[in-house]
Design an enzyme around this catalytic site. Sequence first.
Site, PDB file in Angstrom:
ATOM      1  N   ASP A  11       0.887  -1.163   0.000  1.00  0.00           N
ATOM      2  CA  ASP A  11       0.000   0.000   0.000  1.00  0.00           C
ATOM      3  C   ASP A  11       0.923   1.211   0.000  1.00  0.00           C
ATOM      4  OD1 ASP A  11      -1.628   2.150   0.637  1.00  0.00           O
ATOM      5  OD2 ASP A  11      -2.665   1.124   2.281  1.00  0.00           O
ATOM      6  N   ASN A 103      16.404  -7.664  -0.125  1.00  0.00           N
ATOM      7  CA  ASN A 103      15.158  -8.423  -0.046  1.00  0.00           C
ATOM      8  C   ASN A 103      14.091  -7.517   0.553  1.00  0.00           C
ATOM      9  OD1 ASN A 103      13.167 -10.386   0.975  1.00  0.00           O
ATOM     10  ND2 ASN A 103      14.724 -11.879   0.386  1.00  0.00           N
ATOM     11  N   TYR A 226       1.085   1.011  14.698  1.00  0.00           N
ATOM     12  CA  TYR A 226      -0.032   0.714  13.806  1.00  0.00           C
ATOM     13  C   TYR A 226       0.243   1.221  12.388  1.00  0.00           C
ATOM     14  CZ  TYR A 226      -4.496   0.748  11.536  1.00  0.00           C
ATOM     15  OH  TYR A 226      -5.496   0.548  10.622  1.00  0.00           O
ATOM     16  N   LYS A 229      -3.455  -2.861   7.981  1.00  0.00           N
ATOM     17  CA  LYS A 229      -3.364  -4.321   7.953  1.00  0.00           C
ATOM     18  C   LYS A 229      -2.421  -4.758   6.841  1.00  0.00           C
ATOM     19  CE  LYS A 229      -5.674  -6.505  11.187  1.00  0.00           C
ATOM     20  NZ  LYS A 229      -4.978  -6.377  12.468  1.00  0.00           N
ATOM     21  N   ASP A 231      -2.957  -7.148   4.467  1.00  0.00           N
ATOM     22  CA  ASP A 231      -3.610  -7.261   3.169  1.00  0.00           C
ATOM     23  C   ASP A 231      -2.849  -8.256   2.285  1.00  0.00           C
ATOM     24  OD1 ASP A 231      -5.164  -5.313   4.358  1.00  0.00           O
ATOM     25  OD2 ASP A 231      -3.996  -3.688   3.495  1.00  0.00           O
ATOM     26  N   GLN A 239      -5.390 -28.240 -10.572  1.00  0.00           N
ATOM     27  CA  GLN A 239      -5.542 -29.375 -11.510  1.00  0.00           C
ATOM     28  C   GLN A 239      -4.340 -30.337 -11.467  1.00  0.00           C
ATOM     29  OE1 GLN A 239      -9.180 -27.697 -12.717  1.00  0.00           O
ATOM     30  NE2 GLN A 239      -8.452 -29.681 -13.373  1.00  0.00           N
TER      31      GLN A 239
HETATM   32  P1  13P Z   1      -5.051  -0.545   5.026  1.00  0.00           P
HETATM   33  O1  13P Z   1      -4.112  -1.533   5.694  1.00  0.00           O
HETATM   34  O2  13P Z   1      -5.763  -1.163   3.887  1.00  0.00           O
HETATM   35  O3  13P Z   1      -4.320   0.716   4.660  1.00  0.00           O
HETATM   36  O4  13P Z   1      -6.179  -0.169   6.057  1.00  0.00           O
HETATM   37  C1  13P Z   1      -5.945   0.802   7.009  1.00  0.00           C
HETATM   38  C2  13P Z   1      -7.157   1.311   7.703  1.00  0.00           C
HETATM   39  O5  13P Z   1      -7.014   1.956   8.720  1.00  0.00           O
HETATM   40  C3  13P Z   1      -8.502   1.045   7.183  1.00  0.00           C
HETATM   41  O6  13P Z   1      -9.508   1.664   7.949  1.00  0.00           O
HETATM   42  P1  13P Z   2     -13.728 -31.315 -17.967  1.00  0.00           P
HETATM   43  O1  13P Z   2     -14.271 -32.620 -18.481  1.00  0.00           O
HETATM   44  O2  13P Z   2     -14.650 -30.143 -18.295  1.00  0.00           O
HETATM   45  O3  13P Z   2     -12.293 -31.073 -18.355  1.00  0.00           O
HETATM   46  O4  13P Z   2     -13.719 -31.371 -16.343  1.00  0.00           O
HETATM   47  C1  13P Z   2     -12.773 -32.124 -15.643  1.00  0.00           C
HETATM   48  C2  13P Z   2     -12.632 -31.699 -14.241  1.00  0.00           C
HETATM   49  O5  13P Z   2     -11.709 -32.137 -13.580  1.00  0.00           O
HETATM   50  C3  13P Z   2     -13.581 -30.732 -13.617  1.00  0.00           C
HETATM   51  O6  13P Z   2     -13.237 -30.458 -12.285  1.00  0.00           O
HETATM   52 MG    MG Z   3      -4.097   2.138   3.265  1.00  0.00          MG
HETATM   53 MG    MG Z   4      -4.914  -2.140   2.283  1.00  0.00          MG
HETATM   54 MG    MG Z   5      -2.607  -2.419   4.664  1.00  0.00          MG
END
Ligand code: 13P
Ligand code: 13P
Ligand code: MG
Ligand code: MG
Ligand code: MG
Length: 364
Positions: A11, A103, A226, A229, A231, A239
């Site tokens: 964010d 990192n 703080y 979050k 997120d 498959q």
């Molecule tokens: P975010 O972690 O999405 O920024 O949310 C913060 C927040 O205070 C939402 O009310």
């Molecule tokens: P299909 O025969 O459409 O490929 O479906 C196979 C299958 O695994 C559905 O979950």
């Molecule tokens: Mg935010």
């Molecule tokens: Mg967020």
């Molecule tokens: Mg966030």
Amino acid sequence: VKTTVSVIKADIGSFPGHSRTHPKILEVAARRLKEVEGSILIDSYVTHCGDDLELIMTHTKGEDNEEIHKLAWDIFMECAGLAKEMKLYGAGQDLLGDAFSGNVKGMGPGVAEMEFEERGSDPILIFMADKTEPGAWNYFLYKIFADPFSTSGLVIDPSLHDGFTFEVHDVIEKRKILFNTPEESYSLLAYIGAPSRYVIKYVWKRDGTIGASTSTQRLNLMAGRYVGKDDPVMVIRAQSGFPAVGEVIDPFRTPILVAGWMRGSHHGPFMPVGVADANCTAFDGPPRVICLGFQVCNGKLIGPADMFDDPAFNRVRDQCCDLSSVLRAHGPFEPHRLSLEEMEYTTLPGVEKQFKDRWEDLPE
Ligand code: 13P
Ligand code: 13P
Ligand code: MG
Ligand code: MG
Ligand code: MG
Ligand code: MG
């Protein structure tokens, strides 16, 4: 050569308030990734869930690669700069450090990566959430990879019959543990049923083939204050030895409650939405999740398919709205508000501090 899928998110600022990423920022991020397709990256896709900017990248450099992480970090820094220019809300919010050191882990952004040998056909599903914490994936990962009443393949497909291995991280004590399902399902649940502390990081087939990878960072623990979050994001392969695409997304038709929502301090229903609805509105929510489906083809991302943009998910969305009303009626009371233990990582301790000298001891 193996293919690596890296989903790195942050964010870096939003409008209005914490509701959504600005289109200009999405455009810049998408352009920066496109510029390095064919060199650092094979393919890329940029999207958002609420106020979180999501970079989806494919390459051949493996997990935790410095070049990939630096690319993401530099884009987040540039976008945070744009957010500051526009005075977007919370510009640079999740960028806790200012100097990149090899990192992005521990610096604020969330990271889910997996490296794998491509199968003959390799469907992947990328989940991205806003207004909740990484443990929100626990319930779904269990249903997908370990619940035979949810994933019928666990029962009727010999290639799933051996079960899976779950890597669980303790985000408080910073340690990890492996559990094999089905034989250790109850033990696994003993931990992951407490998602604020125990978070599933990876799921593998019993032969070690990667099936799922999530972001597990807890921003507030890292920052010591703080910062909203986490997120989180998650990548799942489907498959041929893994649950089918439909088995992976079906658990999201159950409206479960997660921690996050307003001020990162409330429980709320986790609502699956199409990307067009991935904006947090009512009480800064409710917490949302999007899912993009791709076929990976020699590192190229064929797609995306917007998996929750679908009338089959209308009912759970309605149920989430109903649950929202029940919880919102609690106002500042638990269990809408998080438990005191969880509130330690919010702005509440600042209020308690004001009264610390007004408390008087009761007689014994
Ligand atoms: P975010 O972690 O999405 O920024 O949310 C913060 C927040 O205070 C939402 O009310
Ligand atoms: P299909 O025969 O459409 O490929 O479906 C196979 C299958 O695994 C559905 O979950
Ligand atoms: Mg935010
Ligand atoms: Mg967020
Ligand atoms: Mg966030
Ligand atoms: Mg492309």
